[in-house]
Design a protein around this motif. Sequence first.
Motif, PDB file in Angstrom:
ATOM      1  N   GLY A 137       0.785  -1.222   0.000  1.00 20.96           N
ATOM      2  CA  GLY A 137       0.000   0.000   0.000  1.00 20.96           C
ATOM      3  C   GLY A 137       0.817   1.271   0.000  1.00 20.96           C
ATOM      4  O   GLY A 137       2.029   1.277  -0.250  1.00 20.96           O
ATOM      5  N   GLY A 138       0.141   2.371   0.305  1.00 24.27           N
ATOM      6  CA  GLY A 138       0.795   3.676   0.307  1.00 24.27           C
ATOM      7  C   GLY A 138       1.900   3.793   1.324  1.00 24.27           C
ATOM      8  O   GLY A 138       2.956   4.376   1.047  1.00 24.27           O
ATOM      9  N   LEU A 139       1.698   3.227   2.510  1.00 22.04           N
ATOM     10  CA  LEU A 139       2.737   3.279   3.541  1.00 22.04           C
ATOM     11  C   LEU A 139       3.968   2.493   3.111  1.00 22.04           C
ATOM     12  O   LEU A 139       5.105   2.913   3.360  1.00 22.04           O
ATOM     13  N   GLY A 140       3.748   1.357   2.456  1.00 16.97           N
ATOM     14  CA  GLY A 140       4.872   0.562   1.971  1.00 16.97           C
ATOM     15  C   GLY A 140       5.667   1.303   0.913  1.00 16.97           C
ATOM     16  O   GLY A 140       6.901   1.251   0.890  1.00 16.97           O
ATOM     17  N   ILE A 141       4.945   1.995   0.010  1.00 16.40           N
ATOM     18  CA  ILE A 141       5.631   2.781  -1.029  1.00 16.40           C
ATOM     19  C   ILE A 141       6.464   3.889  -0.394  1.00 16.40           C
ATOM     20  O   ILE A 141       7.628   4.110  -0.753  1.00 16.40           O
ATOM     21  N   LEU A 142       5.869   4.593   0.581  1.00 13.73           N
ATOM     22  CA  LEU A 142       6.596   5.663   1.269  1.00 13.73           C
ATOM     23  C   LEU A 142       7.835   5.113   1.968  1.00 13.73           C
ATOM     24  O   LEU A 142       8.924   5.694   1.891  1.00 13.73           O
ATOM     25  N   PHE A 143       7.679   3.977   2.633  1.00 15.04           N
ATOM     26  CA  PHE A 143       8.796   3.361   3.351  1.00 15.04           C
ATOM     27  C   PHE A 143       9.888   2.947   2.371  1.00 15.04           C
ATOM     28  O   PHE A 143      11.079   3.108   2.653  1.00 15.04           O
ATOM     29  N   GLY A 144       9.489   2.422   1.206  1.00 16.35           N
ATOM     30  CA  GLY A 144      10.463   2.032   0.194  1.00 16.35           C
ATOM     31  C   GLY A 144      11.225   3.223  -0.355  1.00 16.35           C
ATOM     32  O   GLY A 144      12.445   3.161  -0.568  1.00 16.35           O
ATOM     33  N   VAL A 145      10.516   4.327  -0.599  1.00 12.29           N
ATOM     34  CA  VAL A 145      11.177   5.547  -1.095  1.00 12.29           C
ATOM     35  C   VAL A 145      12.174   6.064  -0.077  1.00 12.29           C
ATOM     36  O   VAL A 145      13.294   6.468  -0.422  1.00 12.29           O
ATOM     37  N   VAL A 146      11.782   6.043   1.195  1.00 15.93           N
ATOM     38  CA  VAL A 146      12.693   6.487   2.257  1.00 15.93           C
ATOM     39  C   VAL A 146      13.946   5.610   2.282  1.00 15.93           C
ATOM     40  O   VAL A 146      15.060   6.108   2.450  1.00 15.93           O
ATOM     41  N   GLY A 147      13.772   4.303   2.091  1.00 18.20           N
ATOM     42  CA  GLY A 147      14.916   3.403   2.065  1.00 18.20           C
ATOM     43  C   GLY A 147      15.879   3.721   0.939  1.00 18.20           C
ATOM     44  O   GLY A 147      17.101   3.726   1.129  1.00 18.20           O
ATOM     45  N   VAL A 148      15.348   4.012  -0.243  1.00 18.76           N
ATOM     46  CA  VAL A 148      16.193   4.358  -1.378  1.00 18.76           C
ATOM     47  C   VAL A 148      16.914   5.682  -1.126  1.00 18.76           C
ATOM     48  O   VAL A 148      18.116   5.820  -1.410  1.00 18.76           O
ATOM     49  N   VAL A 149      16.196   6.660  -0.586  1.00 18.99           N
ATOM     50  CA  VAL A 149      16.804   7.964  -0.298  1.00 18.99           C
ATOM     51  C   VAL A 149      17.920   7.823   0.732  1.00 18.99           C
ATOM     52  O   VAL A 149      18.994   8.432   0.595  1.00 18.99           O
ATOM     53  N   LEU A 150      17.689   7.014   1.758  1.00 16.98           N
ATOM     54  CA  LEU A 150      18.736   6.796   2.760  1.00 16.98           C
ATOM     55  C   LEU A 150      19.974   6.166   2.124  1.00 16.98           C
ATOM     56  O   LEU A 150      21.108   6.539   2.442  1.00 16.98           O
ATOM     57  N   GLY A 151      19.745   5.195   1.226  1.00 21.96           N
ATOM     58  CA  GLY A 151      20.879   4.595   0.525  1.00 21.96           C
ATOM     59  C   GLY A 151      21.656   5.634  -0.269  1.00 21.96           C
ATOM     60  O   GLY A 151      22.897   5.629  -0.285  1.00 21.96           O
ATOM     61  N   ALA A 152      20.937   6.539  -0.927  1.00 22.51           N
ATOM     62  CA  ALA A 152      21.596   7.596  -1.693  1.00 22.51           C
ATOM     63  C   ALA A 152      22.423   8.508  -0.784  1.00 22.51           C
ATOM     64  O   ALA A 152      23.546   8.903  -1.129  1.00 22.51           O
ATOM     65  N   LEU A 153      21.882   8.829   0.383  1.00 23.30           N
ATOM     66  CA  LEU A 153      22.613   9.684   1.321  1.00 23.30           C
ATOM     67  C   LEU A 153      23.856   8.986   1.855  1.00 23.30           C
ATOM     68  O   LEU A 153      24.894   9.618   2.063  1.00 23.30           O
ATOM     69  N   PHE A 154      23.761   7.672   2.051  1.00 19.79           N
ATOM     70  CA  PHE A 154      24.943   6.936   2.484  1.00 19.79           C
ATOM     71  C   PHE A 154      26.004   6.897   1.397  1.00 19.79           C
ATOM     72  O   PHE A 154      27.194   6.822   1.685  1.00 19.79           O
ATOM     73  N   LEU A 155      25.585   6.943   0.141  1.00 20.82           N
ATOM     74  CA  LEU A 155      26.574   7.052  -0.944  1.00 20.82           C
ATOM     75  C   LEU A 155      27.389   8.327  -0.792  1.00 20.82           C
ATOM     76  O   LEU A 155      28.604   8.326  -1.016  1.00 20.82           O
ATOM     77  N   ALA A 156      26.728   9.420  -0.422  1.00 18.10           N
ATOM     78  CA  ALA A 156      27.453  10.678  -0.211  1.00 18.10           C
ATOM     79  C   ALA A 156      28.479  10.521   0.894  1.00 18.10           C
ATOM     80  O   ALA A 156      29.614  11.020   0.788  1.00 18.10           O
TER      81      ALA A 156
END
Length: 280
Positions: free
Chosen positions: A214-233
């Motif tokens: 659902g919507g919460l899962g999509i939001l949680f998934g997006v947050v996970g990807v964004v966190l991964g991107a920040l860890f790349l920095a």
Amino acid sequence: MRSSNPVFSRRGFSRDTGYAGFNAPPQAGGPTANPYAGANPYAQGAQPLTQAPPQYAPQTRPMTMDDVVTRTGLTLGTVVVGATLGWLFLTENLGFAVGAGLVAMVLGLVQSFKRKPSPALILSYAVLEGVFLGALSGYLNGLPKMNGAPMQAVLGTMAVFVAMLVAYRTRIVRVTARFTRFVLIAAMGFVLLSLVNLAFMAFGGGDGLGFRSGGLGILFGVVGVVLGALFLALDFKQVEDGIAYGAPREESWLAAFGLTLTLVWIYMEMLRLISILRGD
């Protein structure tokens, strides 16, 4: 300031040689100051780079960008080899693949707590992690709603890597002490929520707290990807400061290990997000 990773490992450049990660971040000087000026753990007397060139440990060649690129390519290439084997031979035997993934996790934790990088340990982690990812991806690719999803996740991971590299190099994203604290706190919260959700799924059944649909899962998934991107920095900052401070050549294995961990994190979050969007 020490770079970290979604697994919250202690990885960072070894302490034996005096390089204690990034607990002494470079300080900004005047307009003409070297951006890496500050406490150089390798310089005799801890002299800033603006005052004297770094003094390296005896008989130790300093790490270069070529070293990092070469070892990162070798580590990721090993992941790809393992993934190919898992995809071809283990899609029908996920139990073995999960076992490989658990062993890879243990090896990753062992390396995270070691004072020095172990190429054999890092490459063993890479091949076993690849086997797990390949088998899981092959299995999901065989599901009607998930056909082609692994390739989309790979392309998405590559896009995130390139976008963050450009953002970091152009200084759109600046890694500061505040940035690092924010990323670490956010990641700890993310992992804690994931563990709580997993516990609810294990004992209560269903989707737990709803983080996988659902919507919460999509939001949680997006947050996970964004966190991964920040860890790349954070990983890019680790490499940049390590080269500027004259970290020894062997530390490039730690940089490769960290980048691999982060890319695996992003791929898994991408795959989970795609599965939610496809309703599987």
